[in-house]
Structure formats: structure tokens, C-alpha cells
Design an enzyme around this catalytic site. Structure first.
Site, short mmCIF file in Angstrom:
data_model
loop_
_atom_site.label_atom_id
_atom_site.label_comp_id
_atom_site.label_asym_id
_atom_site.label_seq_id
_atom_site.Cartn_x
_atom_site.Cartn_y
_atom_site.Cartn_z
N HIS A 83 4.42 2.42 -2.94
CA HIS A 83 3.22 2.91 -3.64
C HIS A 83 3.50 4.14 -4.49
CE1 HIS A 83 0.78 -0.05 -1.70
NE2 HIS A 83 1.02 0.42 -0.49
N GLU A 131 1.56 -2.85 10.20
CA GLU A 131 0.36 -2.42 9.49
C GLU A 131 -0.55 -3.58 9.12
OE1 GLU A 131 1.51 -0.18 5.98
OE2 GLU A 131 3.03 -1.63 5.42
N ASP A 139 -3.16 0.57 5.78
CA ASP A 139 -3.13 -0.90 5.74
C ASP A 139 -3.60 -1.50 7.05
OD1 ASP A 139 -2.30 -1.78 3.15
OD2 ASP A 139 -0.36 -0.85 3.52
C1 3PY Z 1 -0.31 2.89 5.33
O1 3PY Z 1 -1.03 3.69 5.93
O2 3PY Z 1 -0.64 1.73 5.04
C2 3PY Z 1 1.01 3.31 4.94
O3 3PY Z 1 1.80 2.48 4.56
C3 3PY Z 1 1.34 4.75 5.04
O4 3PY Z 1 2.66 4.94 4.93
MG MG Z 2 0.97 0.63 4.01
#
Ligand code: 3PY
Ligand code: MG
Length: 268
Positions: A48, A162, A188
Site C-alpha cells: 500500500h 488478515e 483487512d
Molecule cells: C492491515 O491492517 O490490513 C495491514 O495490512 C496493516 O499492516
Molecule cells: Mg492489510
């Protein structure tokens, strides 16, 4: 050889605090790396963040590893491809050839994908990584032969847990040989499970899921990492037993500091 503070902290079971780099540039990377002797690692974010894999990773890595010879932060690269696609191999190769001391792969949700990631990070016979960059060993400060001999034992393999599927498979992923750490992405993870993103803390019900991930990692003898956005949040996660904790980011810290100085100035 370049220092590897994160690996040392893992071996000594000490909490490793780090920071996130989202903007390219060698002077930018060096400034962040020199900001505090308490920084154990920096993630160069090619997912990102706006840092290109080539040549951004190699330049940032050289700047970070050269910033505090003998004791600076380790360089971990988050590759752009998520674990659900089949295209992460070449990105891992570029990150490691750029001198990364560890790789962070987003959205890994199965043990099979985690095994693939490990294989991409290891030279044969333990894996399928190709050898041949004329630059990598120079960044590490060793000969090419020495790099080939030591890379497998020094490169940290981290996968992000995630999404819902990853949580369902978390123990199998944690058990994969060669995975060093599970890294929780609270943003995520929250949206994948139908909760709002952290603002700044995650929804209370997400906490149980995060504890499940922490326990799965530790049950497998692996480390557990989490992304935080402030020193206060990070201190609380350290108390909970997280091994690797992001504290702030280049852009977050910059805008908070500018806002806070302006607030102080305008109060006069
Ligand atoms: C998230 O919180 O999705 C991340 O990837 C943070 O690194
Ligand atoms: Mg993430």
C-alpha cells in the site's frame, strides 16, 4: 555482516518495535532509520506504500542498513502481491535480491500458500530461490559465497493473517516449517470479518480473533506481530505478549508532528 536487530530480538525473545515506510527515497529511508535507536526493524511497504520493488527496495534497503552500521534496524519488505494470487514468487525474489532481511506477504490464508512463500525465500535444497544478483551481498557487507551460505538462516519469513479464511486455517499456517511469524493486519482482518476498521483501536469483538492468532503462533513456537498506529497502542500490545509491533509510519508520524507543532504554536 549487516546487523539484524529483528532476528536478534526474536532469538532473545525480546519485543521488537518497528516503523512503516510508505514513501520512496534513500534520504527519506535513512532519516527514518536514524530516528531512534529503539527501532528494531522497518517495513518497506510495496503493497500500500508508494515504494516500487525495483529499484526502490534495493535503494531503501541499502540506505537503512547503512544508516547505523553495527546496530540499525532490520529491513523487511512487504511485497505488493497478496497471498491469494499465484504471482508472489518473482516479487519475493526482487525483495530479497534487493537485500531485504525479511519478507512480509499480505493476505496469506492457506498453509499451501505459506509453504510456497517459504520455498521462494530459501535457496536450494530447502527452497526454490534463484541465485545471481550482483548487488545483494554488497548490501549485506559479505561475499557472494558467504551470502549464499548464510541467507537461508537469516531471512525472516512472515505472512499476514488478515482475512476470515486465514483465521480458520491459522493453526495450520503457524505450523508451516520455515514461517517465522504471523503478522496481524487489523484493518483487512476487521473488514473481512464484517467489522469497521480500527479507529484507532479495533472493535472489541475483533480482540478475541487477535488473541486466537497470537495463541496459534505461540502454540507453534512462532512469533506474532501486529500493526499499531501509536506508541500507546504498541505498549498495550507488548503487554499482551506480541513479539513484533509496528509503532508508527513515516507519513503518520510526519502529519501528527506537523499538526501538533502547529497546535502548540497557535495556542500562543
Ligand atoms: C492491515 O491492517 O490490513 C495491514 O495490512 C496493516 O499492516
Ligand atoms: Mg492489510
Amino acid at each position: 555482516m549487516a546487523s539484524h536487530s529483528l532476528l536478534q530480538a526474536f532469538k532473545a525473545s525480546k519485543t521488537a518495535f518497528g516503523a512503516w515506510l510508505t514513501l520512496p527515497g534513500t534520504f527519506h529511508a535513512r532519516t527514518v532509520a536514524q530516528a531512534s535507536p529503539l527501532l528494531s526493524w522497518i517495513v518497506v511497504d510495496c503493497e500500500h506504500g508508494l515504494i516500487p520493488l525495483v529499484p526502490g527496495v534495493a535503494e531503501c534497503t541499502a540506505a537503512i542498513l547503512g544508516a547505523r552500521p553495527g546496530g540499525g534496524p532490520s529491513t523487511i519488505v512487504r511485497i505488493p502481491a497478496t497471498g491469494v494470487t499465484a504471482s508472489s514468487s518473482w516479487q519475493i525474489k526482487h525483495a530479497l535480491d534487493g537485500g531485504a532481511q525479511g519478507v512480509l506477504v499480505p493476505l496469506v490464508s492457506t498453509a499451501a500458500k505459506a509453504r510456497e512463500v517459504v520455498s521462494d525465500c530459501r535457496f536450494p535444497p530447502g527452497g526454490r530461490r534463484g541465485f545471481g544478483s550482483p548487488f545483494t551481498h554488497g548490501t549485506w557487507g559479505v561475499s557472494a559465497a558467504e551470502y549464499l551460505k548464510t541467507a537461508n538462516d537469516n531471512i525472516l519469513v512472515m505472512v499476514q493473517i488478515e482475512n476470515k479464511e486465514a483465521v480458520e486455517n491459522v493453526q495450520e499456517i503457524a505450523n508451516v516449517d520455515g514461517v517465522d511469524a504471523l503478522f496481524i493486519g487489523p484493518y483487512d482482518l476487521s473488514i473481512s470479518m464484517g467489522y469497521p476498521p480500527p479507529s484507532p483501536d479495533p472493535h472489541p469483538e475483533m480482540e478475541q480473533v487477535m488473541q486466537k492468532i497470537l495463541n496459534a503462533a505461540h502454540a507453534a513456537g512462532k512469533k506474532c506481530a501486529i500493526f499499531c498506529t501509536s506508541g500507546k497502542q504498541a505498549a498495550a500490545r507488548a503487554k499482551q505478549g506480541f513479539d513484533m509491533i509496528n509503532v508508527t509510519s513515516d507519513t503518520g508520524a510526519m502529519s501528527e508532528a506537523i499538526a501538533s507543532h502547529l497546535n502548540a504554536a497557535s495556542e500562543q
